[in-house]
Design an enzyme around this catalytic site. Structure first.
Site, PDB file in Angstrom:
ATOM      1  N   GLU A  31      -3.789   7.577  -4.168  1.00 39.73           N
ATOM      2  CA  GLU A  31      -4.230   7.047  -5.467  1.00 39.73           C
ATOM      3  C   GLU A  31      -5.564   7.659  -5.889  1.00 39.73           C
ATOM      4  O   GLU A  31      -6.420   7.872  -5.033  1.00 39.73           O
ATOM      5  CB  GLU A  31      -4.359   5.514  -5.367  1.00 39.73           C
ATOM      6  CG  GLU A  31      -3.026   4.848  -5.166  1.00 39.73           C
ATOM      7  CD  GLU A  31      -3.123   3.325  -4.985  1.00 39.73           C
ATOM      8  OE1 GLU A  31      -4.212   2.738  -5.154  1.00 39.73           O
ATOM      9  OE2 GLU A  31      -2.091   2.736  -4.651  1.00 39.73           O
ATOM     10  N   HIS A  63      -1.639   0.544  -9.746  1.00 39.35           N
ATOM     11  CA  HIS A  63      -2.212  -0.464  -8.830  1.00 39.35           C
ATOM     12  C   HIS A  63      -2.823  -1.641  -9.605  1.00 39.35           C
ATOM     13  O   HIS A  63      -4.027  -1.899  -9.535  1.00 39.35           O
ATOM     14  CB  HIS A  63      -3.260   0.187  -7.903  1.00 39.35           C
ATOM     15  CG  HIS A  63      -3.547  -0.622  -6.670  1.00 39.35           C
ATOM     16  ND1 HIS A  63      -3.898  -0.065  -5.477  1.00 39.35           N
ATOM     17  CD2 HIS A  63      -3.548  -1.966  -6.446  1.00 39.35           C
ATOM     18  CE1 HIS A  63      -4.095  -1.015  -4.569  1.00 39.35           C
ATOM     19  NE2 HIS A  63      -3.888  -2.187  -5.148  1.00 39.35           N
ATOM     20  N   ARG A  93       0.872  -1.168   0.000  1.00 40.02           N
ATOM     21  CA  ARG A  93       0.000   0.000   0.000  1.00 40.02           C
ATOM     22  C   ARG A  93       0.909   1.219   0.000  1.00 40.02           C
ATOM     23  O   ARG A  93       1.986   1.194   0.626  1.00 40.02           O
ATOM     24  CB  ARG A  93      -0.893   0.045   1.249  1.00 40.02           C
ATOM     25  CG  ARG A  93      -2.036  -0.962   1.251  1.00 40.02           C
ATOM     26  CD  ARG A  93      -3.118  -0.587   0.234  1.00 40.02           C
ATOM     27  NE  ARG A  93      -4.247  -1.512   0.257  1.00 40.02           N
ATOM     28  CZ  ARG A  93      -4.390  -2.555  -0.573  1.00 40.02           C
ATOM     29  NH1 ARG A  93      -3.478  -2.806  -1.494  1.00 40.02           N
ATOM     30  NH2 ARG A  93      -5.458  -3.328  -0.506  1.00 40.02           N
TER      31      ARG A  93
END
Ligand code: NAP
Ligand code: 8YV
Length: 318
Positions: free
Chosen positions: A258, A276, A229
């Site tokens: 993000e 991602h 993450r």
């Protein structure tokens, strides 16, 4: 409980998931402006299927909620401890994505180390003809590898690096029964290795574990790969370390904010940036969707789920 409980869907699901959810539940999509909707209808829902976590205000607006089936293994976007204390079972999708995410991590390492993208640009731009051969890159053979978080995916990454002759080290809070050297201190491990793979959960417990000290320990030849993450790495410190040359290079699939990526990172030649996509293949996303539906079907059958998160294990045993 009604024969067909009402299920609240958060985010868009595949057709295959939609068919399976509709077979057992009355499915309602959470509208974007959900406050009034929850005030009016929140008490109808016993179940959630979510593609994007569950915010605290949504959970608070569902007084009869019993189960949350989340798409993804990471669940830092759900307060699982609060859910458990309210008797709500939370399920996630572990294991079915281990290989895919590990493949992505290895791909990032290869791309960074062997300078895939600048070399490709060299070929495509005609620089090969005008300037000659592309400069030499660095091998991924016989390297010292550090894994931050030797869990399901971390162990899969470790095994894959062994195929390249790696000597594997790891840091996690507890020792694992693995044939690798454990480090109590992350910076100490970073000093020893050529590449650091970050693959812990996100959330407060791991926030900025990879800080300036760890990046300095990795050093000017060191490579940082983050597929965990964005919150696990101090992104501002990462930009500075790369700018100053205190850290060699980085491969990043995840970011602190993000889908926003700092412009400074986008401008750097020695980083590879991905949006991602760690688990993002048709096959693996299908397996994750199937497991979301398996969890909900199991809950319909006997009030238990197949893959509860650790905070909810006790609820699944009753
Ligand atoms: P896992 O099996 O639970 O492994 C997590 C590992 O992290 C464990 O070894 C754990 O060991 C360690 N850890 C946890 N907190 C730590 C801390 N504070 N310091 C050091 N180590 C710590 O989880 P997994 O299935 O491998 O998944 C890991 C994470 O990958 C997910 O939670 C998700 O955030 C991320 N992920 C990303 C993608 C992507 O698309 N990029 C896809 C899937 C997953 P100890 O408890 O002993 O410390
Ligand atoms: C997905 C992930 O991108 O499983 C996880 O924790 O980060 C990824 O597999 C995400 O969960 C789905 O949006």
């Amino acid at each position: 409980m009604p024969e067909r409980p009402a299920l609240l869907q958060l985010g868009r699901v595949s057709e295959r998931m939609a068919e399976r959810l509709a077979a057992g539940f009355d499915v309602v999509q959470l509208p974007p402006d959900h406050e009034a909707f929850l005030a009016e209808r929140g008490s109808e829902f016993a179940a959630i299927a979510t593609m994007r976590g569950v915010s605290d205000d949504v959970m608070a607006g569902l007084p009869n909620l019993k189960v949350i089936a989340s798409f993804g293994v990471g669940y830092d976007n759900i307060d699982a401890a609060a859910a458990a204390s309210s008797g709500i079972l939370v399920a996630h999708t572990p294991d079915v994505l281990n290989d895919e995410v590990a493949d992505t991590a290895i791909m990032l390492w290869l791309a960074v180390s062997k300078e895939l993208l600048p070399a490709e640009r060299w070929a495509r731009s005609g620089a090969w003809e005008t300037k000659g051969n592309y400069p030499l890159a660095r091998t991924i053979r016989d390297r010292k590898v550090g894994i931050l978080g030797l869990g399901r995916i971390g162990q899969t990454i470790a095994k894959m690096t062994e195929m390249f002759g790696a000597e594997v080290h790891y840091h996690s809070r507890s020792r694992k029964g693995a044939p690798y050297l454990h480090f109590d201190n992350l910076a100490d491990m970073a000093r020893k290795v050529d590449v650091l793979f970050v693959i812990t959960p996100g959330g407060e417990g791991t926030r900025h574990l990879v800080n300036a000290e760890v990046m300095d320990a990795l050093g000017p030849e060191g490579i940082l790969i983050n597929v965990a993450r964005g919150s696990v790495v101090d992104e501002a410190a990462l930009v500075e370390a790369l700018k100053d040359g205190r850290l060699g290079a980085a491969g990043l699939d995840v970011f602190e904010d993000e889908p926003r990526i700092p412009e400074a990172l986008k401008a750097m030649e020695n980083v590879v940036l991905l949006p991602h996509i760690g688990s993002a293949t048709v096959e693996t996303r299908q397996a994750m969707g199937d497991l979301v539906c398996d969890n909900l079907d199991a809950w319909l059958a006997d009030g238990k789920v197949v893959t509860p998160v650790p905070e909810c294990l006790h609820l699944n045993e009753q």
